[in-house]
Every structure is written in structure tokens, then in C-alpha cells.
Design a protein around this motif. Structure first.
Motif, mmCIF file in Angstrom:
data_model
loop_
_atom_site.group_PDB
_atom_site.id
_atom_site.type_symbol
_atom_site.label_atom_id
_atom_site.label_comp_id
_atom_site.label_asym_id
_atom_site.label_seq_id
_atom_site.Cartn_x
_atom_site.Cartn_y
_atom_site.Cartn_z
ATOM 1 N N LEU A 1 0.875 -1.178 0.000
ATOM 2 C CA LEU A 1 0.000 0.000 0.000
ATOM 3 C C LEU A 1 0.910 1.224 0.000
ATOM 4 N N GLY A 2 0.807 2.030 -1.040
ATOM 5 C CA GLY A 2 1.649 3.228 -1.158
ATOM 6 C C GLY A 2 0.838 4.463 -0.815
ATOM 7 N N TRP B 1 -5.244 3.621 -7.054
ATOM 8 C CA TRP B 1 -4.884 3.040 -8.342
ATOM 9 C C TRP B 1 -4.223 1.710 -8.009
ATOM 10 N N THR B 2 -4.332 0.713 -8.919
ATOM 11 C CA THR B 2 -3.666 -0.568 -8.671
ATOM 12 C C THR B 2 -3.091 -1.138 -9.963
ATOM 13 N N TYR B 3 -1.932 -1.780 -9.823
ATOM 14 C CA TYR B 3 -1.280 -2.415 -10.990
ATOM 15 C C TYR B 3 -0.318 -3.465 -10.482
ATOM 16 N N VAL C 1 4.639 -8.011 -6.475
ATOM 17 C CA VAL C 1 3.827 -7.030 -5.750
ATOM 18 C C VAL C 1 2.578 -6.612 -6.511
ATOM 19 N N ILE C 2 1.441 -6.719 -5.808
ATOM 20 C CA ILE C 2 0.208 -6.076 -6.284
ATOM 21 C C ILE C 2 0.240 -4.689 -5.622
ATOM 22 N N TRP C 3 0.476 -3.660 -6.416
ATOM 23 C CA TRP C 3 0.578 -2.294 -5.877
ATOM 24 C C TRP C 3 -0.804 -1.674 -5.731
ATOM 25 N N ILE C 4 -1.001 -1.034 -4.595
ATOM 26 C CA ILE C 4 -2.239 -0.287 -4.322
ATOM 27 C C ILE C 4 -1.781 1.090 -3.858
ATOM 28 N N VAL C 5 -1.919 2.100 -4.721
ATOM 29 C CA VAL C 5 -1.438 3.458 -4.413
ATOM 30 C C VAL C 5 -2.647 4.352 -4.127
ATOM 31 N N LEU C 6 -2.702 4.904 -2.923
ATOM 32 C CA LEU C 6 -3.851 5.752 -2.557
ATOM 33 C C LEU C 6 -3.746 7.094 -3.277
ATOM 34 N N LYS C 7 -4.917 7.594 -3.727
ATOM 35 C CA LYS C 7 -4.952 8.839 -4.494
ATOM 36 C C LYS C 7 -4.724 10.060 -3.592
ATOM 37 N N GLU C 8 -5.217 9.973 -2.348
ATOM 38 C CA GLU C 8 -5.146 11.132 -1.452
ATOM 39 C C GLU C 8 -3.850 11.114 -0.641
#
Ligand SMILES: O=S(=O)(O)/C=C/c1cc(Br)ccc1O
Ligand SMILES: [Zn+2]
Length: 258
Positions: A141-142, A189-191, A204-211
Motif C-alpha cells: 500500500l503506497g 490506483w492498482t497495478y 507485488v500487487i501495488w495499491i497506491v492511494l490517491k489522497e
């Protein structure tokens, strides 16, 4: 050994870690209007209620807070994930004074820093090590950090950084719940990508929070008092600019939560 300097930095990692030139490397530049809204992307569920930290350490690349991952007490699930993933550690990447330091960028814009909460798929794999080399083994989680007001809880971390100034130092750090570092919105966003530090595993399944979350310049400055070097090294190297730049997308799709 690898680092973030001229000789041992990201542009030289491919020599010892050839996967650095692979097809699902991280970080990437996220272009919001090229991301596809995916109806079957459910909400992210972050259950950190009973999680508490164990220790905080300086591994010579970042400052890391480790968690007890012996059961499913602190997990992330939902969103792009088919299983719950257990929280193992979190750490930060940041820049130098007045320079950006995030790893992911958004339409080419960098942020002052980026927090990574590293989780592993304990349903399918027995250990973090095994999960870390599997294509669906990790979920990171980024969270972007931008400069503004003081973050009311980040001082819990910056107040103890003096105890882990040097590479190889570690101290007790119990009772910290990283839930307090989350922004108000869990839109993401996820990729599919990789670790952004060697061994750069494409797991890694990346999950980057927008806020982004807001932290003060003063709090960021505390991160920069950490050193890449050990106490006995007579050459003191400030820990800063410990970020890998965006890597080629190579045809990957970035999905967006609704
Ligand atoms: O910057 S990240 O991609 O989150 C690196 C994560 C990472 C986590 C662990 Br645990 C060990 C090595 C690593 O490189
Ligand atoms: Zn990281």
C-alpha cells in the motif's frame, strides 16, 4: 552492495539484479486519465485494529517499522486482492531538502515522500520469504506524503528517529498502529509490479492511494537526519533521496477504484 549513490544507485542495480529490466518493475508514473475504472474492483478493507508494532530500525536504506505477522490480526483485503494479506512492515522513501522523494509519480508529479506498507499473502504461502518471490505474493500500500501542516501522529515516529540514526540500529517500538497514517479516502490506483529495492522481485500487487497525507517540512527534515552509514563509519552519509525513479510501463494496465 546496492544503494542510492552514483556508483551503486538505481541505474546500476541491473548488474546484480537483472530483473531490474523486467516487464513488471516498480515504481511507475501513474497517468490518471489512462487508468481504467474497473467495476469489479471492490472497496479496500484495512483491518489494522489489533495490530501493533514490534520495533523500528535503520537498515541502511530506510527506516522500517516491523509488525508481528504470526496471525491475521492486521490485514488488508478487498480492492484487487483475492485473499487477505498480512502486514509485515512499513518504511518510507524521501528526497533531499526541497526536492521530491516519492517513487510513484502522478502525471509526472512527484511528492515529497512515499510510505510503503508491505503485506504478504499468508493464505497461499507459508512465509514472507516464499511469498516475496510469487507473482501474487505481496501487496504494498503506497501513500504519498506532501508538505503542509504537522502530521498529528507522525511525531510518534520522528520523535524516536534519533535512536536509529545509524545503519544497523534497532529499538523497541511497541503499540504503534499505522491506521493513524491513512488519509481519509481509500480511493486507489492498482497495478502489477515489483519491489522497488533489490532484489526487485516481481511479486507485488501495488495499491497506491490517491489522497496524500500532509506532513510538515520539519517532520520530513527529521527523516533526513538518519544516516545510510554505520556508527563506526567515519564518513557520515545523510539518508536522503532513497527512491527509485519510475520504470517503463511495458504495456501494463493501471486500474482505478470507483
Ligand atoms: O520499497 S518496497 O518495494 O516496498 C520494498 C519492500 C521490501 C520489503 C521487505 Br519485508 C524486504 C525487502 C524489501 O525490498
Ligand atoms: Zn518501499
Amino acid at each position: 552492495h546496492w544503494g542510492y549513490g552514483k556508483e551503486d544507485g538505481p541505474s546500476s542495480w541491473y548488474k546484480n539484479y537483472p530483473v531490474a529490466e523486467g516487464n513488471r518493475q516498480s515504481p511507475i508514473d501513474i497517468v490518471p486519465n489512462e487508468a481504467s475504472r474497473d467495476r469489479d474492483l471492490g472497496p479496500l478493507m484495512i483491518n489494522y485494529d489489533h495490530c501493533t508494532s514490534i520495533n523500528i530500525s535503520n537498515n541502511g536504506h530506510s527506516v522500517v517499522v516491523e509488525f508481528n505477522d504470526s496471525d491475521d490480526r492486521s490485514v488488508i483485503k478487498g480492492g484487487p486482492l483475492d485473499n487477505p494479506y498480512r502486514l509485515k512492515q512499513f518504511h518510507f522513501h524521501w528526497g533531499g531538502k526541497g526536492h521530491e522523494g516519492s517513487e510513484h509519480t502522478v502525471s509526472g508529479k512527484g511528492f515529497a515522500s512515499e510510505l510503503h506498507l508491505v503485506h504478504w499473502n499468508a493464505v497461499k504461502y507459508k512465509t514472507y520469504g516464499e511469498a516475496s518471490t510469487a507473482p501474487d505474493g505481496l501487496a504494498v500500500l503506497g501513500i504519498f506524503l506532501e508538505t503542509g501542516d504537522d502530521h498529528r501522529w507522525l511525531h510518534m515516529i520522528t520523535d524516536v528517529l534519533y535512536t536509529v540514526k545509524y545503519k544497523g540500529s534497532i529499538t523497541d517500538f511497541k503499540g504503534f498502529n499505522p491506521k493513524c497514517l491513512l488519509p481519509s479516502s481509500l480511493h486507489f490506483w492498482t497495478y502489477l509490479g515489483s519491489l522497488t529495492t533489490p532484489p526487485l522481485h516481481e511479486s507485488v500487487i501495488w495499491i497506491v492511494l490517491k489522497e496524500p497525507i500532509e506532513v510538515s517540512e520539519k517532520q520530513l527534515g527529521m527523516l533526513r537526519m538518519l544516516l545510510f552509514t554505520e556508527e563506526e563509519d567515519n564518513q557520515k552519509m545523510r539518508m536522503e533521496n532513497n527512491f527509485r525513479p519510475p520504470q517503463p510501463l511495458k504495456g501494463r494496465r493501471v486500474r482505478s477504484s470507483n
